[in-house]
Design a protein around this motif. Structure first.
Motif, PDB file in Angstrom:
ATOM      1  N   GLU A 200      -6.895   4.130   5.698  1.00 35.74           N
ATOM      2  CA  GLU A 200      -6.621   4.977   3.867  1.00 35.74           C
ATOM      3  C   GLU A 200      -7.758   4.415   3.325  1.00 35.74           C
ATOM      4  O   GLU A 200      -8.038   4.354   1.852  1.00 35.74           O
ATOM      5  CB  GLU A 200      -5.300   4.214   3.466  1.00 35.74           C
ATOM      6  CG  GLU A 200      -4.277   5.490   3.632  1.00 35.74           C
ATOM      7  CD  GLU A 200      -3.730   6.545   3.910  1.00 35.74           C
ATOM      8  OE1 GLU A 200      -4.344   7.064   2.433  1.00 35.74           O
ATOM      9  OE2 GLU A 200      -3.587   7.426   4.902  1.00 35.74           O
TER      10      GLU A 200
ATOM     11  N   GLU B 132       2.747   1.749  -3.450  1.00 35.21           N
ATOM     12  CA  GLU B 132       1.854   1.869  -4.683  1.00 35.21           C
ATOM     13  C   GLU B 132       1.250   3.508  -4.127  1.00 35.21           C
ATOM     14  O   GLU B 132       1.148   4.493  -5.213  1.00 35.21           O
ATOM     15  CB  GLU B 132       0.719   0.578  -4.767  1.00 35.21           C
ATOM     16  CG  GLU B 132       0.641  -0.407  -5.267  1.00 35.21           C
ATOM     17  CD  GLU B 132      -0.403  -1.532  -4.889  1.00 35.21           C
ATOM     18  OE1 GLU B 132      -0.926  -0.905  -5.069  1.00 35.21           O
ATOM     19  OE2 GLU B 132       0.275  -2.643  -5.155  1.00 35.21           O
ATOM     20  N   LYS B 133       0.772   3.780  -3.492  1.00 33.11           N
ATOM     21  CA  LYS B 133      -0.182   4.936  -2.600  1.00 33.11           C
ATOM     22  C   LYS B 133       0.821   6.417  -2.474  1.00 33.11           C
ATOM     23  O   LYS B 133       0.024   7.757  -2.340  1.00 33.11           O
ATOM     24  CB  LYS B 133      -1.052   4.396  -1.459  1.00 33.11           C
ATOM     25  CG  LYS B 133      -2.233   3.739  -2.339  1.00 33.11           C
ATOM     26  CD  LYS B 133      -2.975   3.701  -3.443  1.00 33.11           C
ATOM     27  CE  LYS B 133      -4.372   2.566  -3.690  1.00 33.11           C
ATOM     28  NZ  LYS B 133      -5.147   2.520  -4.986  1.00 33.11           N
ATOM     29  N   ARG B 134       1.759   5.452  -1.278  1.00 32.32           N
ATOM     30  CA  ARG B 134       2.692   7.052  -0.770  1.00 32.32           C
ATOM     31  C   ARG B 134       4.144   7.201  -2.118  1.00 32.32           C
ATOM     32  O   ARG B 134       4.617   8.363  -1.888  1.00 32.32           O
ATOM     33  CB  ARG B 134       3.329   6.614   0.196  1.00 32.32           C
ATOM     34  CG  ARG B 134       1.621   6.769   1.041  1.00 32.32           C
ATOM     35  CD  ARG B 134       1.889   7.373   2.482  1.00 32.32           C
ATOM     36  NE  ARG B 134       0.256   7.324   2.962  1.00 32.32           N
ATOM     37  CZ  ARG B 134       0.742   6.888   4.478  1.00 32.32           C
ATOM     38  NH1 ARG B 134       1.789   7.045   5.084  1.00 32.32           N
ATOM     39  NH2 ARG B 134      -0.611   6.949   5.480  1.00 32.32           N
TER      40      ARG B 134
ATOM     41  N   PHE C  76       0.524  -1.349   0.768  1.00 31.69           N
ATOM     42  CA  PHE C  76       0.193   0.044   0.191  1.00 31.69           C
ATOM     43  C   PHE C  76       0.925   1.388   0.326  1.00 31.69           C
ATOM     44  O   PHE C  76       0.780   1.903  -0.764  1.00 31.69           O
ATOM     45  CB  PHE C  76      -1.171   0.109   1.056  1.00 31.69           C
ATOM     46  CG  PHE C  76      -1.732   1.230   1.511  1.00 31.69           C
ATOM     47  CD1 PHE C  76      -2.409   1.283   0.422  1.00 31.69           C
ATOM     48  CD2 PHE C  76      -1.449   2.283   2.254  1.00 31.69           C
ATOM     49  CE1 PHE C  76      -3.530   2.980   0.757  1.00 31.69           C
ATOM     50  CE2 PHE C  76      -2.472   3.376   2.383  1.00 31.69           C
ATOM     51  CZ  PHE C  76      -2.872   3.469   1.569  1.00 31.69           C
TER      52      PHE C  76
END
Length: 188
Positions: free
Chosen positions: A187, A152-154, A149
């Motif tokens: 998140e 990918e997201k940060r 996560f």
């Protein structure tokens, strides 16, 4: 107090078996007179030792022994006439059922009960260790999901994501799994 189940259709046999297992700490055994009743008792309560005195009124008892080994953690002893015991012992021992030929001495019976109780305790240790390993594996999967996560997201690298989880765990005195849960929950 240790729990034992004696499955036998004869009152004399029940008294004899109960008297001898009482010497080993099984002072209040449960009794069942048939295979059907025994299965209901095994579903309702956990036993350390199960003793099957064959034959039973509704079945011989060897299938019950195999069922007991597969569905419970108990050490299972099957008592059968010597000729029958010799015929079925190889098959039942593959399942982990201890087969004792009748007639037997009190010392042989007590030794079989002690072995069955030892099997129960050893299996309990293995199951506890397995549960710990399953929990640890679940925590590792959770941490890996949190790392993915973060990557990918940060836009973090794997090393940065790992470091963030480790440092947060140390700073907050939480486990890495709890930190990973917090990251994933924040998140959602």
């Amino acid at each position: 107090m240790a729990n034992a189940l004696i499955i036998s259709a004869g009152n004399n046999a029940n008294e004899y078996l109960a008297r001898h297992i009482a010497e080993l700490g099984y002072t209040r055994p449960a009794f069942a007179a048939s295979g059907g009743e025994a299965r209901r008792r095994m579903d309702a309560k956990d036993f350390e030792v199960i003793i099957i005195n064959t034959p039973l009124p509704d079945e011989f008892g060897h299938e019950l022994g195999m069922d007991a080994v597969q569905k419970t953690d108990a050490g299972v002893i099957l008592l059968a006439k010597t000729a029958t015991a010799e015929q079925i012992s190889d098959k039942l021992q593959d399942y982990g059922v201890l087969v004792l030929g009748k007639p037997f001495t009190a010392a042989q019976f007590r030794q079989a009960v002690q072995m069955a109780a030892g099997i129960f305790r050893r299996l309990a240790l293995v199951r506890a260790e397995n549960a710990k390993l399953q929990d640890k594996l679940a925590q590792l999967r959770l941490v890996d999901r949190a790392k993915c996560f973060l990557i990918e997201k940060r836009g973090m690298t794997e090393a940065e994501a790992h470091r963030l989880i480790e440092k947060t765990a140390m700073d907050t005195r939480k486990s890495r799994g709890e930190v990973a849960e917090d990251i994933l929950d924040a998140e959602v």
